[in-house]
Design a protein around this motif. Structure first.
Motif, PDB file in Angstrom:
ATOM      1  N   TYR A   1       0.454   4.148   0.721  1.00 54.89           N
ATOM      2  CA  TYR A   1       0.110   5.089   1.728  1.00 54.89           C
ATOM      3  C   TYR A   1       0.513   4.498   3.320  1.00 54.89           C
ATOM      4  O   TYR A   1       1.540   5.272   3.869  1.00 54.89           O
ATOM      5  N   CYS A   2       0.476   3.324   3.619  1.00 50.98           N
ATOM      6  CA  CYS A   2       0.740   2.760   5.160  1.00 50.98           C
ATOM      7  C   CYS A   2       1.842   1.905   4.883  1.00 50.98           C
ATOM      8  O   CYS A   2       2.633   1.436   5.839  1.00 50.98           O
TER       9      CYS A   2
ATOM     10  N   CYS B   1      -6.941   2.559   4.312  1.00 48.31           N
ATOM     11  CA  CYS B   1      -6.334   3.605   3.777  1.00 48.31           C
ATOM     12  C   CYS B   1      -7.150   4.351   2.543  1.00 48.31           C
ATOM     13  O   CYS B   1      -7.529   5.484   2.472  1.00 48.31           O
TER      14      CYS B   1
ATOM     15  N   CYS C   1       0.757  -1.182   0.037  1.00 50.44           N
ATOM     16  CA  CYS C   1       0.011   0.106  -0.007  1.00 50.44           C
ATOM     17  C   CYS C   1       0.899   1.131   0.100  1.00 50.44           C
ATOM     18  O   CYS C   1       1.899   1.292   0.911  1.00 50.44           O
TER      19      CYS C   1
ATOM     20  N   CYS D   1      -4.609  -0.543   0.660  1.00 45.45           N
ATOM     21  CA  CYS D   1      -5.163  -1.194   1.654  1.00 45.45           C
ATOM     22  C   CYS D   1      -6.817  -0.651   1.634  1.00 45.45           C
ATOM     23  O   CYS D   1      -6.684   0.544   1.593  1.00 45.45           O
TER      24      CYS D   1
END
Ligand SMILES: [Zn+2]
Length: 310
Positions: free
Chosen positions: A40-41, A85, A38, A82
């Motif tokens: 983002y995370c 997110c 992912c 994910c």
């Protein structure tokens, strides 16, 4: 995977300033053919992952005005993220888009105006429990012996602006620096401890001395990513600093908000961006202060983003 990558300059440039650039897709319904993390995370979303993931558009129709999705040539970046997110970003996009469009000069166009009104009616201001279009902040201003009331419309929560800007910059950063996102070793992610944030300014304030000076100092940087998409309702710039200096980034949402920052130590603006001209605030009550906004003069050169190529 390189979570704390210190960016280096001179990496490949996947896209430039041309309009109509093709969308880049890292998403594939089979996880083995998608990006493995992912963006983002950083969670692993490849084969065998227990983390639920799905398709994410970096520039969602929630944040930008219509036209983006109608134009198949408009640039976008699609990848696997994910679900957590994805959902979180969708929520803040909904809120920020409603507010930024409601106060955007783009509403001079009747089509945009209609969309802005529809979004304002449909999007709820979470703090007020009202549609964004109905929110009015009333506050009292004391000046000398006088007290008078002022009313402002819906406002974007600063934390939401920062988070959405972070998500956008993360996507652009990974896109520009990952050699092969289908392998962890060649994926680069931008973590929160490298994300520096100056501020966000509405179009009525694009000419303030601080933002003008930031734009001037970043103007000579190398362009790694520089694009305008969504019919001009989304702009972005990502520029490596010279000789290993921290990178500079800028975003523009709905022809209204400009958000600027850097990639590096988030607590200290990098040396090239220190000693910026201060903005002058006037205290109007023990808890409130106001500042005169400064629009970009009509004929002034706009140094923050490169002109859109025709
Ligand atoms: Zn995630």
């Amino acid at each position: 995977m390189d979570m704390n990558a210190t960016p280096q300059s001179g990496q490949r440039v996947p896209f430039g300033t041309r309009p109509g650039l093709a969308t880049v897709t890292w998403f594939h319904r089979k996880p083995e053919h998608s990006n493995q993390h992912c963006l983002y995370c950083g969670e692993f979303v490849g084969v065998g992952s227990v983390v639920e993931s799905d398709k994410e558009h970096l520039i969602n129709r929630r944040i930008a005005a219509p036209g983006l999705m109608a134009d198949p040539k408009a640039f976008n970046f699609i990848f696997r993220a994910c679900k957590r997110c994805n959902r979180e970003k969708a929520e803040i996009e909904d809120h920020i888009s409603a507010v930024t469009l409601l106060t955007s000069p783009g509403r001079e166009d009747p089509l945009i105006d209609a969309v802005a009104c529809a979004k304002a009616a449909a999007s709820f201001d979470r703090r007020r429990g009202q549609p964004v279009g109905q929110v009015r902040h009333e506050f009292k201003v004391a000046m000398g012996p006088f007290t008078f009331g002022m009313i402002a419309g819906a406002q974007v929560e600063p934390d939401a602006i920062r988070l959405l800007a972070f998500r956008h910059v993360q996507g652009i950063f990974s896109l520009c620096t990952s050699l092969d996102p289908r392998r962890s070793e060649t994926t680069r992610l931008l973590s929160g401890d490298r994300f520096g944030f100056f501020s966000a300014y509405s179009y009525r304030d694009w000419g303030n001395p601080k933002l003008l000076e930031i734009a001037r100092r970043a103007h000579g940087y190398v362009r790694l990513a520089e694009f305008t998409t969504a019919d001009g309702f989304f702009r972005a710039a990502l520029r490596p600093g010279p000789e290993g200096d921290p990178w500079f980034w800028a975003l523009e949402w709905n022809q209204n908000y400009r958000i600027v920052g850097w990639i590096g130590d988030p607590f200290t603006p990098p040396a090239p961006f220190q000693d910026l001209p201060p903005l002058t605030w006037h205290r109007i009550s023990p808890t409130d202060r106001i500042r005169e906004e400064a629009p970009l003069p009509e004929n002034a050169e706009d140094l923050l983003f490169d002109p859109v190529a025709s």
